[in-house]
Design an enzyme around this catalytic site. Structure first.
Site, PDB file in Angstrom:
ATOM      1  N   GLY A 112       0.823  -1.204   0.000  1.00  0.00           N
ATOM      2  CA  GLY A 112       0.000   0.000   0.000  1.00  0.00           C
ATOM      3  C   GLY A 112       0.858   1.255   0.000  1.00  0.00           C
ATOM      4  O   GLY A 112       1.989   1.262   0.489  1.00  0.00           O
ATOM      5  N   ILE A 191      -2.651 -10.552  -4.118  1.00  0.00           N
ATOM      6  CA  ILE A 191      -3.093 -11.074  -2.825  1.00  0.00           C
ATOM      7  C   ILE A 191      -4.401 -11.828  -2.975  1.00  0.00           C
ATOM      8  O   ILE A 191      -4.567 -12.926  -2.433  1.00  0.00           O
ATOM      9  CB  ILE A 191      -3.220  -9.926  -1.799  1.00  0.00           C
ATOM     10  CG1 ILE A 191      -1.837  -9.350  -1.482  1.00  0.00           C
ATOM     11  CG2 ILE A 191      -3.897 -10.419  -0.521  1.00  0.00           C
ATOM     12  CD1 ILE A 191      -1.866  -8.115  -0.620  1.00  0.00           C
ATOM     13  N   ILE A 269      -8.046  -7.239   4.745  1.00  0.00           N
ATOM     14  CA  ILE A 269      -6.591  -7.353   4.767  1.00  0.00           C
ATOM     15  C   ILE A 269      -5.953  -6.224   3.967  1.00  0.00           C
ATOM     16  O   ILE A 269      -4.766  -6.278   3.652  1.00  0.00           O
ATOM     17  CB  ILE A 269      -6.135  -8.718   4.204  1.00  0.00           C
ATOM     18  CG1 ILE A 269      -6.797  -8.991   2.847  1.00  0.00           C
ATOM     19  CG2 ILE A 269      -6.427  -9.826   5.202  1.00  0.00           C
ATOM     20  CD1 ILE A 269      -6.264 -10.200   2.129  1.00  0.00           C
ATOM     21  N   ARG A 271      -6.660  -1.998   3.953  1.00  0.00           N
ATOM     22  CA  ARG A 271      -6.384  -0.868   4.830  1.00  0.00           C
ATOM     23  C   ARG A 271      -7.632  -0.583   5.655  1.00  0.00           C
ATOM     24  O   ARG A 271      -8.760  -0.824   5.214  1.00  0.00           O
ATOM     25  CB  ARG A 271      -5.996   0.380   4.023  1.00  0.00           C
ATOM     26  CG  ARG A 271      -4.584   0.330   3.431  1.00  0.00           C
ATOM     27  CD  ARG A 271      -3.521   0.417   4.504  1.00  0.00           C
ATOM     28  NE  ARG A 271      -2.166   0.466   3.968  1.00  0.00           N
ATOM     29  CZ  ARG A 271      -1.395  -0.593   3.774  1.00  0.00           C
ATOM     30  NH1 ARG A 271      -1.853  -1.808   4.052  1.00  0.00           N
ATOM     31  NH2 ARG A 271      -0.151  -0.454   3.310  1.00  0.00           N
ATOM     32  N   ASP A 295      -7.370  -7.443   9.916  1.00  0.00           N
ATOM     33  CA  ASP A 295      -5.942  -7.319  10.194  1.00  0.00           C
ATOM     34  C   ASP A 295      -5.520  -5.857  10.142  1.00  0.00           C
ATOM     35  O   ASP A 295      -4.394  -5.530  10.487  1.00  0.00           O
ATOM     36  CB  ASP A 295      -5.127  -8.132   9.171  1.00  0.00           C
ATOM     37  CG  ASP A 295      -3.637  -8.154   9.516  1.00  0.00           C
ATOM     38  OD1 ASP A 295      -3.306  -8.347  10.698  1.00  0.00           O
ATOM     39  OD2 ASP A 295      -2.805  -7.971   8.596  1.00  0.00           O
ATOM     40  N   GLU A 300      -4.377   2.673  13.953  1.00  0.00           N
ATOM     41  CA  GLU A 300      -3.531   1.556  14.361  1.00  0.00           C
ATOM     42  C   GLU A 300      -2.433   2.099  15.270  1.00  0.00           C
ATOM     43  O   GLU A 300      -1.743   3.033  14.880  1.00  0.00           O
ATOM     44  CB  GLU A 300      -2.900   0.871  13.138  1.00  0.00           C
ATOM     45  CG  GLU A 300      -3.915   0.154  12.276  1.00  0.00           C
ATOM     46  CD  GLU A 300      -3.302  -0.528  11.058  1.00  0.00           C
ATOM     47  OE1 GLU A 300      -2.068  -0.411  10.849  1.00  0.00           O
ATOM     48  OE2 GLU A 300      -4.047  -1.175  10.314  1.00  0.00           O
ATOM     49  N   HIS A 319      -2.327  -6.012  12.393  1.00  0.00           N
ATOM     50  CA  HIS A 319      -1.682  -5.716  11.112  1.00  0.00           C
ATOM     51  C   HIS A 319      -0.391  -6.528  10.943  1.00  0.00           C
ATOM     52  O   HIS A 319       0.710  -5.980  10.797  1.00  0.00           O
ATOM     53  CB  HIS A 319      -1.386  -4.223  10.986  1.00  0.00           C
ATOM     54  CG  HIS A 319      -1.226  -3.784   9.551  1.00  0.00           C
ATOM     55  ND1 HIS A 319      -1.396  -2.478   9.135  1.00  0.00           N
ATOM     56  CD2 HIS A 319      -0.904  -4.478   8.428  1.00  0.00           C
ATOM     57  CE1 HIS A 319      -1.188  -2.388   7.830  1.00  0.00           C
ATOM     58  NE2 HIS A 319      -0.876  -3.601   7.367  1.00  0.00           N
ATOM     59  N   GLY A 321      -0.083  -8.952   8.450  1.00  0.00           N
ATOM     60  CA  GLY A 321      -0.205  -9.662   7.188  1.00  0.00           C
ATOM     61  C   GLY A 321       1.111 -10.095   6.579  1.00  0.00           C
ATOM     62  O   GLY A 321       1.263 -11.237   6.142  1.00  0.00           O
ATOM     63  N   SER A 322       2.100  -9.210   6.544  1.00  0.00           N
ATOM     64  CA  SER A 322       3.383  -9.547   5.920  1.00  0.00           C
ATOM     65  C   SER A 322       4.450  -9.918   6.936  1.00  0.00           C
ATOM     66  O   SER A 322       5.634 -10.022   6.591  1.00  0.00           O
ATOM     67  CB  SER A 322       3.882  -8.363   5.078  1.00  0.00           C
ATOM     68  OG  SER A 322       4.172  -7.243   5.905  1.00  0.00           O
TER      69      SER A 322
END
Length: 354
Positions: A112, A191, A269, A271, A295, A300, A319, A321-322
């Site tokens: 993103g 994704i 997943i 934003r 997530d 945040e 958050h 995810g990665s």
């Protein structure tokens, strides 16, 4: 590596053309700023082979990023040719002003880029790169985890474990199956495609997806292209896998939630601002939809007293995810290689179209 090679040749007395010596030191005169102290070592190694690397000693996340790292970056960035941005904090006009006209690239270490101030970059002629694809697998795994967590009521069941008070009974805290369901993917990019692939063994009845156009990858995966309204109306699971743009901001709102099935489970997943969280709270509290797995949130971190966290039918992750060793390393190397290309006259590997 080129610099090391040249040094060895000089050491053993091999004469080199002046043009070769000039080329070997040319990029070392360029400064690259890394915005956080936790940038992967694998990415730093690539940068240090080519450039003079400056790196803040602070973490560019949370309060430390907003204060200590910000001030340090403002001191370090003048004269830098590239900025490697490892943070979800906004890239400010003040920072870009301080950099100077020689700044050629912002390489964000993320898929993103809504934090990157596209208007300012475009106006200044600064290129932007991101790190898509290398994180698709890891993020897709989290999407499947969120589906399971929300469908099988992990929030309620974990609370039972923590309290030591288990609800005993054949019909207690029953969840929903992924088996036999219709899964709707909003945004069948890298994704979204990875999510479909990972769900192949779950006996999903139907995959559908929405987006700007039908994709050949969708046909290859056996997914049907539908309108967004059709996806909302037909899906048992709705997975948001699109970037945050003016078009997608609050794409899930009171009106779109009203189109979903009562057993629908929303997974985000992408934003946090893809979802109007006030509308989501109302829909979950009133059991208008079955559940949600997030997530990503706004803000945040989500404050511990946020009203969303009072809901038993919401499963939230911070958050991540990665967040695997391999994926974060791959992201760092890709960002670094984008810098190498940008500052040596080559095309960006993963450019963002400004």
């Amino acid at each position: 590596m080129i610099v090391h090679y040249v040094a060895v040749l000089l050491l053993v007395g091999v004469a080199l053309p002046a043009s070769c010596l000039a080329h070997s030191t040319m990029t070392k005169n360029l400064k690259v700023l890394v915005s956080s102290n936790d940038f992967p070592a694998s990415g730093l190694k690539v940068l240090e082979e080519h450039f003079t690397v400056l790196q803040t000693k602070y973490l560019n996340f949370g309060e430390e990023g907003r204060t200590l790292a910000k001030e340090d970056l403002l001191k370090l960035i003048p004269g830098c040719s590239a900025l490697v941005w490892s943070s979800n904090l906004p890239i400010s006009k003040e920072l870009l002003d301080r950099a100077g006209p020689q700044l050629k690239l912002v390489a964000t270490v993320s898929a993103g880029y809504n934090h990157c101030n596209l208007d300012e970059l475009r106006a200044r002629g600064i290129k932007l790169s991101n790190t898509p694809n290398v994180l698709s697998s890891a993020v897709a795994e989290i999407a499947v985890g969120l589906m399971l967590g929300a469908a099988r009521r992990f929030t309620e069941n974990l609370e039972q474990v923590h309290k030591g008070e288990w609800e005993i009974g054949f019909d207690k805290v029953l969840g929903q199956d992924i088996r036999g369901s219709t899964v709707g993917i909003v945004g069948l990019g890298g994704i979204g495609q990875a999510v479909v692939k990972r769900l192949a063994g779950f006996e999903v009845d139907k995959f559908i997806y929405s987006g700007h156009r039908e994709k050949p990858e969708g046909k290859a995966l056996g997914a049907e292209f539908v309108t967004q309204d059709q996806l909302l109306e037909r899906s048992d699971f709705i997975v948001l896998a699109v970037p945050l743009t003016n078009e997608t901001r609050h794409m899930i709102n009171k009106d779109t939630l009203a189109k979903m099935k009562s057993n629908a489970i929303l997974i985000n997943i992408g934003r946090g601002d893809l979802v109007d969280q006030d509308a989501l709270y109302d829909a979950l509290k009133n059991k208008q939809i079955y559940g949600a797995g997030l997530d990503v949130t706004t803000p945040e971190p989500l404050p511990k007293d946020h009203k969303l966290l009072t809901l038993p039918n919401l499963f939230v992750l911070p958050h991540i995810g990665s967040a695997t060793v391999r994926t974060r390393s791959d992201m760092g190397v890709l960002a670094a290689n984008n810098v190498v290309n940008a500052l040596t006259g080559k095309a960006l590997i993963t450019p963002v179209n400004l």
